[in-house]
Scaffold this motif. Structure first.
Motif, PDB file in Angstrom:
ATOM      1  N   ASP A 289      35.351  41.161  43.708  1.00 59.06           N
ATOM      2  CA  ASP A 289      35.556  39.642  43.014  1.00 59.06           C
ATOM      3  C   ASP A 289      36.624  39.337  44.266  1.00 59.06           C
ATOM      4  O   ASP A 289      37.345  39.430  44.245  1.00 59.06           O
ATOM      5  CB  ASP A 289      36.548  40.234  41.840  1.00 59.06           C
TER       6      ASP A 289
ATOM      7  N   GLU B 261      40.234  39.773  43.083  1.00 52.47           N
ATOM      8  CA  GLU B 261      40.855  41.088  43.141  1.00 52.47           C
ATOM      9  C   GLU B 261      41.304  41.153  45.121  1.00 52.47           C
ATOM     10  O   GLU B 261      42.228  41.547  45.025  1.00 52.47           O
ATOM     11  CB  GLU B 261      40.094  42.393  42.827  1.00 52.47           C
TER      12      GLU B 261
ATOM     13  N   ARG C 211      44.507  38.903  46.257  1.00 53.58           N
ATOM     14  CA  ARG C 211      45.243  38.909  44.824  1.00 53.58           C
ATOM     15  C   ARG C 211      46.019  37.863  45.335  1.00 53.58           C
ATOM     16  O   ARG C 211      46.574  36.978  46.160  1.00 53.58           O
ATOM     17  CB  ARG C 211      45.734  40.285  45.507  1.00 53.58           C
TER      18      ARG C 211
END
Length: 323
Positions: free
Chosen positions: A73, A76, A79
């Motif tokens: 993702d 993710e 960040r």
């Protein structure tokens, strides 16, 4: 022949390789990315996709949804704070190597955000990783959609990637500049809150316990999650301690707030860190007991951290969104 091979791709997994693809249609994307990942899988290397959903869908279709492809993702992988992203990719490489993989190929699509400060942080990231990931067997292919990204981002891509890739091949990038030079020359965006009157001003600070209480009292009145406020308070502590330990007096602090964020500037009269990569990893590597974590912690705890050095002083600007 794939773009990775054409023009002389790296022949061994000795360290980080950082390539860029600037494309303007999905066909160009597929023509480069699909062979790049297929070749890695055929060689027993790991293949990772860390992009937005649109790019991920096109690439997965081109690879017939190969189950060996590791899809991350993007939120993710990339960040909110860049040091966490660097740590994440280092750990990804370490895990794969521990499982017997010689190299990890990553197709990445950095999210440059929506504000000038977010863009600045991620432009810096693209330069920093050339050094921060240098000892990891990662081959990164960063993809940039020229139709969607602003020109400053595309220009930074041309300046931060040693090689460029097109459907015709992989070539050395003549526009690439030394990462330290890029970091030094990239102008930080102005902070509008600093144009107003500070909510708190402390000059020639000597009572640092009192300063902490004063800052904590101001932050306690703000909206937003308590953990966000506590993180900022810890970052302020670290930066004032750094100013005392490594800088020269006097040490000053200014704090600005509005409904959505907090800006804190700590200034001392020392020369500041000479290393432009300071704070993107602990100063002493994995041995956190040896200290040298102040700026690194600040970058972990705040949304934006900017160090400004002049002949007379060094200031550290901390910015946190109250979300």
């Amino acid at each position: 022949m794939s773009a990775a091979r054409t023009g002389g791709g790296p022949g061994s997994a000795v360290g980080y390789v950082h390539d860029a693809l600037l494309y303007d249609d999905p066909g160009q994307l597929v023509d480069v990315v699909a062979p790049f990942l297929r070749e890695g899988l055929a060689a027993g290397e790991a293949a990772v996709l860390a992009t937005g959903a649109r790019v991920a869908g096109v690439v997965r279709d081109a690879l017939d949804d190969d189950p060996r492809l590791l899809v991350l993702d993007r939120a993710e992988a990339y960040r909110t704070r860049t040091p966490a992203t660097i740590t994440g990719f280092r750990r990804l490489a370490d895990r794969q190597v521990a499982e017997g993989v010689s190299r990890v190929r990553v197709v990445g699509e950095t999210d440059f955000g929506t504000t000038a400060q977010e863009r600045y942080e991620w432009q810096r990231y693209e330069a920093v990783v050339n050094v921060a990931l240098a000892d990891r067997p990662l081959w990164g292919l960063c993809v940039f959609d020229t139709r969607r990204l602003p020109e400053p981002v595309l220009e930074s891509a041309r300046r931060t990637h040693p090689h460029l890739v097109t459907p015709r091949g992989r070539v050395r990038n003549g526009g690439y500049v030394d990462p330290a030079v890029f970091l030094r020359d990239l102008p930080a965006p102005p902070e509008p809150l600093e144009q107003g009157t500070p909510r708190l001003t402390a000059r020639d600070v000597t009572d640092f316990i009192g300063l902490r209480h004063a800052v904590a009292a101001e932050l306690a009145t703000l909206p937003g999650p308590r953990d966000v406020v506590e993180d900022l308070l810890l970052a302020v502590d670290e930066m004032t301690s750094n100013a005392v330990r490594h800088g020269r007096p006097p040490v000053d602090l200014e704090l600005w707030t509005d409904a959505g964020r907090v800006v804190c500037r700590i200034t001392d009269r020392g020369p500041g860190p000479a290393d432009p990569f300071a704070g993107y990893g602990p100063a002493h590597g994995e041995d956190l007991s040896r200290g040298g974590m102040g700026l690194w912690l600040a970058r972990q705890l705040c949304d934006h951290v900017h160090v400004a050095r002049t002949a007379e002083a060094t200031s550290v600007r901390l910015v946190t969104r109250l979300r």
